[in-house]
Write a protein that holds these residues in place. Structure first.
Motif, short mmCIF file in Angstrom:
data_model
loop_
_atom_site.label_atom_id
_atom_site.label_comp_id
_atom_site.label_asym_id
_atom_site.label_seq_id
_atom_site.Cartn_x
_atom_site.Cartn_y
_atom_site.Cartn_z
N HIS A 261 72.63 52.74 -6.11
CA HIS A 261 73.48 52.88 -7.40
C HIS A 261 72.68 52.77 -8.60
O HIS A 261 73.21 51.94 -9.57
CB HIS A 261 74.78 52.28 -7.34
N LEU A 262 71.94 53.67 -9.00
CA LEU A 262 71.02 53.54 -10.26
C LEU A 262 72.14 53.47 -11.42
O LEU A 262 71.75 53.02 -12.36
CB LEU A 262 70.14 54.85 -10.33
N SER A 263 73.22 54.39 -11.23
CA SER A 263 74.17 54.60 -12.44
C SER A 263 74.32 53.33 -13.05
O SER A 263 74.93 53.16 -14.15
CB SER A 263 75.13 55.45 -12.15
N ASN A 264 74.95 52.31 -11.95
CA ASN A 264 75.37 51.06 -12.38
C ASN A 264 74.30 50.43 -13.23
O ASN A 264 74.68 49.50 -14.11
CB ASN A 264 75.88 50.19 -11.28
N ALA A 265 73.03 50.25 -13.05
CA ALA A 265 72.01 49.89 -13.82
C ALA A 265 71.96 50.37 -15.25
O ALA A 265 71.88 49.55 -16.16
CB ALA A 265 70.56 49.94 -13.42
N PHE A 266 72.31 51.55 -15.22
CA PHE A 266 72.75 52.21 -16.66
C PHE A 266 73.87 51.49 -17.64
O PHE A 266 73.79 51.29 -18.73
CB PHE A 266 72.68 53.70 -16.81
N LEU B 166 81.35 53.12 -11.76
CA LEU B 166 79.99 52.29 -11.87
C LEU B 166 79.02 52.87 -10.85
O LEU B 166 77.80 52.85 -11.11
CB LEU B 166 79.96 50.82 -11.57
N ALA B 167 79.46 53.62 -9.96
CA ALA B 167 78.84 54.19 -8.97
C ALA B 167 78.58 55.77 -9.12
O ALA B 167 78.58 56.52 -8.12
CB ALA B 167 79.17 54.06 -7.36
N PHE B 168 78.69 56.06 -10.45
CA PHE B 168 78.83 57.55 -10.92
C PHE B 168 78.10 58.45 -9.95
O PHE B 168 76.95 58.16 -9.43
CB PHE B 168 78.50 57.60 -12.36
N PRO B 169 78.82 59.66 -9.82
CA PRO B 169 79.73 60.38 -10.32
C PRO B 169 81.02 59.80 -9.93
O PRO B 169 81.10 59.45 -8.73
CB PRO B 169 79.47 61.93 -10.20
N LEU B 170 82.27 60.00 -10.50
CA LEU B 170 83.36 59.83 -10.09
C LEU B 170 83.85 60.72 -8.96
O LEU B 170 84.09 61.94 -9.27
CB LEU B 170 84.48 59.94 -11.31
N ASP B 171 83.85 60.32 -7.96
CA ASP B 171 83.92 61.05 -6.57
C ASP B 171 84.94 60.78 -5.54
O ASP B 171 85.02 61.38 -4.45
CB ASP B 171 82.67 61.57 -5.99
N GLY B 172 85.48 59.57 -5.85
CA GLY B 172 86.51 59.15 -4.72
C GLY B 172 85.75 58.36 -3.73
O GLY B 172 86.59 58.02 -2.62
#
Length: 139
Positions: free
Chosen positions: A115-120, A43-49
């Motif tokens: 974490h804009l990616s989570n909005a998407f 959800l916090a993309f990218p998958l970076d650990g």
């Protein structure tokens, strides 16, 4: 859409919401936190650990989140089972309003937290959860 379809789709909505509950519950314990950690990382993309569950406060927040999501999903099941036949339009509006409220606050908070990616991702969840309820059912 028919009332029969709307009533059926409430099962989908409840499942979509409540399906996150066990994931976040597992995040409450370090030895089972990987599914929750991975979900947050996605959800916090990218998958970076970069997301982790080492902090006790994160695990506590995960417990709260899991509980809220399970309760919200069960509430929708209760509305479907005990209320929908009596007030289908009221149930539809309640589910749409509650889900849109979640979407707005969760997305705004995600953006504020960087974490804009989570909005998407939230847009996808919103569409899957309530798209058929956009219009009232026809008899």
């Amino acid at each position: 859409m028919s009332h029969k379809f709307h009533k059926f789709y409430l099962l989908i909505t409840a499942f979509v919401i409540a399906s996150f509950a066990p994931v976040f519950f597992l995040g409450t314990m370090l030895n089972t936190s990987e599914p929750a950690r991975w979900t947050l990382d996605l959800l916090a993309f990218p998958l970076d650990g970069s997301q982790d569950y080492q902090a006790p406060t994160t695990r506590f927040l995960s417990a709260l989140t899991g509980g809220f999501l399970l309760g919200w999903g069960i509430t929708i099941l209760g509305l479907r089972h005990w209320v929908y036949d009596l007030a289908p339009e009221g149930v539809r509006k309640s589910v749409v309003l509650g889900t849109v409220a979640w979407f707005c606050l969760d997305s705004a908070g995600s953006i504020a937290a960087g974490h804009l990616s989570n909005a998407f991702f939230n847009v996808l969840v919103l569409l899957v959860a309530i798209a058929p309820f956009y219009k009232p059912a026809k008899n």
